[in-house]
Write an enzyme that holds these catalytic residues in place. Structure first.
Site, mmCIF file in Angstrom:
data_model
loop_
_atom_site.group_PDB
_atom_site.id
_atom_site.type_symbol
_atom_site.label_atom_id
_atom_site.label_comp_id
_atom_site.label_asym_id
_atom_site.label_seq_id
_atom_site.Cartn_x
_atom_site.Cartn_y
_atom_site.Cartn_z
ATOM 1 N N ASP A 227 0.830 -1.209 0.000
ATOM 2 C CA ASP A 227 0.000 0.000 0.000
ATOM 3 C C ASP A 227 0.868 1.265 0.000
ATOM 4 O O ASP A 227 1.927 1.308 0.632
ATOM 5 C CB ASP A 227 -0.902 -0.030 1.244
ATOM 6 C CG ASP A 227 -1.971 1.035 1.215
ATOM 7 O OD1 ASP A 227 -2.380 1.437 0.120
ATOM 8 O OD2 ASP A 227 -2.411 1.440 2.311
ATOM 9 N N GLY B 264 -9.914 5.254 2.729
ATOM 10 C CA GLY B 264 -10.618 5.967 3.792
ATOM 11 C C GLY B 264 -12.016 5.449 4.035
ATOM 12 O O GLY B 264 -12.964 6.227 4.226
#
Length: 880
Positions: free
Chosen positions: A680, A811
């Protein structure tokens, strides 16, 4: 010279005798066998005539040697004035042979002189032929495909059932969606008749028995069939004896047994054609294909079978041989390929109807169309009231009931879920083809295969105690290997041990088979699949070790290799059972099936996102930092039957290093649901290059802090390297505000994803997934809640759909459920989740625990609950 005189005269006499027999149209091999036991026999006759019959003149001696030696004898007889008329004639024969160019051939080649003079062939066996040449020389196939007509004819009487008595389980090689019974009480047969099936099989396994027992068993089955049929109004049936395509088995004993119960038939039909196994019958000679050659069946290793051996390749002669002269060669009728291909089903029907009652008729065939034409003609004859008893190979059954072939079955075709247990491969067959296939399997699958060899000597010739010790050793190893996920080969030692008589050989076979049954019965680890190699082996394992009373033939794992689904009463219901005949396939066939059924490799991240796109859900990507986090995600995914992504952030990689990545990969490989490992937020090129070598399935190239041009160049560079390794590439365009793992982006630095820039970015970088900014943030959302630009997301969805790129939203922690579902409806296929999972971990640490192990367990359960809830929210639960 006296020795050479005697030898030369005897060889010449033998050649003359065999040529004379051939000129009289006698079967030369039979002539040889008769003379072997008559007063005219000599050692030289017995030694040299087989060379003539086999057309094998590999020089052990030579024609020229007798030209020289008998020349010396002739000269000496002339000098001494002693007339040696026979010797002189023999000498002239050898001189003629040498002059014809056969001087360096074996001395038995002197028979060629007689063959040349008389125009006959002494050779006592059919020659090997080139398969392609022979098949090309045959007439063109019958132009119509009688399959549809065949099906409608077969169903003319909807209560006519084909009952196939199969002498081993391999007879289901050409059918699918057909039931197999391994027991035959009247109640079970009645239940089967009530279903009104087109066909069903009864597994007799009679090839493993002596002839008398096989005949008694067949009689018992026929009596029960008669009794069952009487209880179902209007039902009728036809019996087929499905036997070996290489002519092994109890013929005519089983056919006699059927007739003794069901009454005389109009004809016995002999039809061993089997395309998938390379078995052809042409001009009454049955051939076994070996690569590009057609070898007469009587010359193959199958004809040397200790229990069922034979010498004749010509099926007419085979019938005479097997019936011990009860049915003579000239009493056997023939359906030729010419009749099948030029005159069609009507001609077949006419020939069958014209046969004398109780006749035997062999069927020539070289293609499935030939088989269909014959079956159509036979059905027409049956509709006219004729009754036939067929002794056939597998191809006849599928033709007779009109089954159309379907491609080989793979694990995915059965909808099987990923299973980490090893497969169990059991090999008991001793034919040379099987040994070659086992050798190839061991060489091609050496890294993944565990091999346990069963000593045949220990289990068949030693004491009971030694036999039990050998079985226990194999069971212990088998359980350990299967549990560890290794495909396990249990194979009998390859040295064939036979008895002095066929009955003794069958007794040894029984001891070996019963040992294999006990081994499989005592292996309690549930294997991913079971493969049994050899007819007797596969039958005994299915019925005795796995306790299956019935099974359904799903199709084939490879051409000619049946795949069964065992009944719910069996020890391992749902485990695929592959019945691999001993005489089918090339040397690589067994290895091919094992490789096809090997534990499936892990899914790629791209596959996860494509599946999500097809079914309209999203996959959760969960950041992990330690073993507890990894186990929490895996446990939740398995409990929810959901795919998932283990995600490693650069900051966690700096703490956990390569061991953290290794733990993720190992956990993903051992999971029974699709799990991939993702790197990531690769914002540093050096870190990304390192990540490409660590075994990740996918990477995120994060150039969101760069200008558009710099981001494109950076992403394009990494993307080309990652794609070369087969990795999915995700990238971010726009910039999220918020804090993640110590990295903070202020609100004034955040920017939304621009549509025009997104199109340029995708085109120039070749990425697979795009992380977008539509008002989403890393970490916690403000008290006012999230404010997502769903209109922008809709436009981005249209763009990414056109480009074949997956939409990703970072998110996801803190987003209301309704908003998450709207995002999924608008095409988001991957959600990144970090904050909520991490917070659950930290909260669990505040609970007082007595031991570190309890701390770890508590943390794992807390994270698992959050992950599972997200999976249900994303719609991925139940999609593994």
């Amino acid at each position: 010279m006296v020795n050479q005189l005697l030898a030369g005269v005897h060889i010449a006499s033998a050649a003359e005798a065999m040529a004379f027999g051939a000129r009289l149209n006698l079967r030369t091999r039979r002539v040889f066998e008769i003379i072997q036991h008559a007063r005219g026999y000599s050692w030289m006759f017995g030694n040299r005539v087989p060379h003539m019959l086999d057309n094998d003149y590999t020089p052990l001696s030579a024609v020229d040697i007798f030209v020289k030696d008998l020349g010396i004898v002739s000269r000496e007889s002339s000098n001494l004035r002693i007339p040696l008329h026979v010797s002189s004639v023999a000498h002239q024969l050898f001189v003629s042979g040498s002059a014809s160019g056969w001087g360096r051939y074996d001395d038995s080649a002197v028979v060629k002189v007689y063959e040349t003079l008389s125009g006959v062939k002494v050779e006592g066996r059919p020659p090997m032929l080139n398969k392609e040449d022979v098949l090309r020389s045959l007439p063109v196939e019958w132009p119509e495909v009688p399959m549809d007509d065949l099906v409608s004819s077969a169903s003319h009487d909807s209560k006519k059932v084909l009952v196939v008595l199969d002498d081993d389980p391999t007879g289901t090689q050409t059918v699918h969606d057909i039931e197999v019974l391994t027991e035959w009480p009247v109640e079970a047969l009645t239940e089967q008749f009530l279903k009104l099936p087109t066909c069903f099989f009864i597994l007799t396994n009679s090839r493993s028995m002596i002839a008398n027992k096989a005949a008694l068993l067949v009689k018992d089955i026929c009596r029960n069939l008669e009794a069952a049929a009487k209880t179902v109004p209007g039902i009728s049936y036809t019996v087929v004896l499905r036997g070996d395509s290489t002519l092994r088995g109890h013929f005519p004993e089983e056919a006699d047994a059927v007739v003794s119960v069901l009454g005389d038939m109009d004809a016995w039909i002999i039809c061993p054609f089997f395309l998938q196994g390379g078995r052809y019958t042409i001009d009454d000679i049955h051939y076994v294909a070996d690569s590009e050659r057609l070898i007469p069946a009587g010359e193959t290793e199958f004809a040397k079978d200790a229990a069922f051996g034979y010498t004749s390749s010509n099926l007419k002669q085979w019938v005479e041989e097997k019936t011990k002269g009860g049915i003579l060669e000239n009493q056997v009728s023939t359906i030729s390929i010419s009749l099948l291909r030029k005159e069609g089903p009507d001609a077949v029907c006419q020939l069958l109807c014209s046969l004398e009652k109780g006749s035997v008729c062999i069927v020539n065939a070289a293609s499935e169309r030939d088989m269909n034409v014959f079956a159509a003609g036979m059905i027409q004859a049956e509709l006219q009231g004729k009754r036939f008893l067929c002794r056939t190979a597998a191809s006849f059954v599928s033709a007779r009931i009109g089954i159309k072939p379907k491609p080989p079955i793979r694990p995915n075709d059965l909808g099987l879920k990923r299973n980490l247990a090893g497969g169990l491969i059991v090999v008991g067959s001793y034919v040379p083809k099987t040994t070659k296939q086992v050798d190839k399997l061991r060489s091609q699958c050496a890294q993944s295969l565990r091999v346990i060899e069963v000593s045949v000597e220990m289990i068949s010739l030693k004491s009971t105690e030694e036999r039990d010790q050998e079985i226990s050793r194999i069971v212990e190893l088998g359980n350990a290997y299967i549990q560890s996920g290794r495909d396990t080969l249990v194979v009998t030692s390859r040295q064939l041990i036979t008895g002095k008589t066929p009955e003794e050989s069958l007794e040894i076979n029984y001891k070996v088979s019963s040992a294999l049954v006990e081994i499989v019965r005592r292996i309690d680890s549930r294997p991913r699949y079971i493969l049994a190699k050899g007819g007797i082996t596969s039958s005994d394992l299915a019925t005795k070790a796995l306790e299956a009373r019935r099974a359904k033939v799903m199709g084939q794992a490879l051409a000619g290799v049946p795949l069964w689904q065992l009944g719910p009463e069996s020890r391992h219901p749902g485990v695929p059972y592959i019945v691999f005949p001993g005489n089918v396939g090339d040397n690589s066939a067994l290895a091919e099936v094992v490789q096809n059924w090997a534990c499936p490799s892990r899914s790629s991240t791209k596959e996860l996102l494509l599946n999500a796109e097809k079914s309209g859900y999203a996959v959760g990507a969960f950041n992990v930092y330690n073993l507890e986090g990894i186990e929490a995600v895996i446990a939740a995914a398995e409990a929810e039957e959901s795919p998932a992504i283990l995600q490693v952030h650069p900051s966690s990689l700096k703490q956990g290093g390569v061991p953290l990545v290794a733990c993720c990969i190992a956990a993903a490989e051992r999971a029974n649901v699709p799990i991939t490992v993702h790197y990531d937020h690769g914002a540093d090129k050096h870190d990304l290059l390192g990540a490409l070598e660590m075994g990740f399935d996918s990477v995120m190239v994060d150039g969101s802090h760069l200008t558009l041009e710099e981001n494109i160049l950076y992403t394009k560079n990494i993307s080309s390297l990652a794609h070369a390794e087969g990795m999915l590439v995700e990238a971010e365009l726009g910039r999220l505000s918020g804090t993640e793992d110590g990295l903070t982006v202020e609100e004034y630095e955040a920017r939304f994803t621009d549509i025009a820039q997104a199109e340029q970015f995708i085109d120039e970088t070749g990425i697979d997934a795009l992380a977008v900014c539509i008002g989403n943030v890393h970490g916690k959302y403000p008290p006012s809640g999230p404010n997502l630009r769903l209109d922008l997301l809709k436009e981005l969805r249209a763009l990414t759909m056109k480009k074949g790129v997956s939409l990703v939203l970072h998110g996801a922690s803190g987003l209301p459920h309704e908003l998450v579902k709207e995002c999924i409806d608008l095409g988001v296929r991957k959600f990144n989740v970090n904050t909520e999972v991490r917070n659950s971990y930290l909260q669990s640490l505040k609970k007082p625990e007595k031991d570190l192990v309890q701390v770890m367990a508590s943390a794992k359960e807390a994270m698992k609950a959050v992950v599972a809830e997200k999976m249900r929210l994303f719609g991925s639960a139940g999609k593994a």
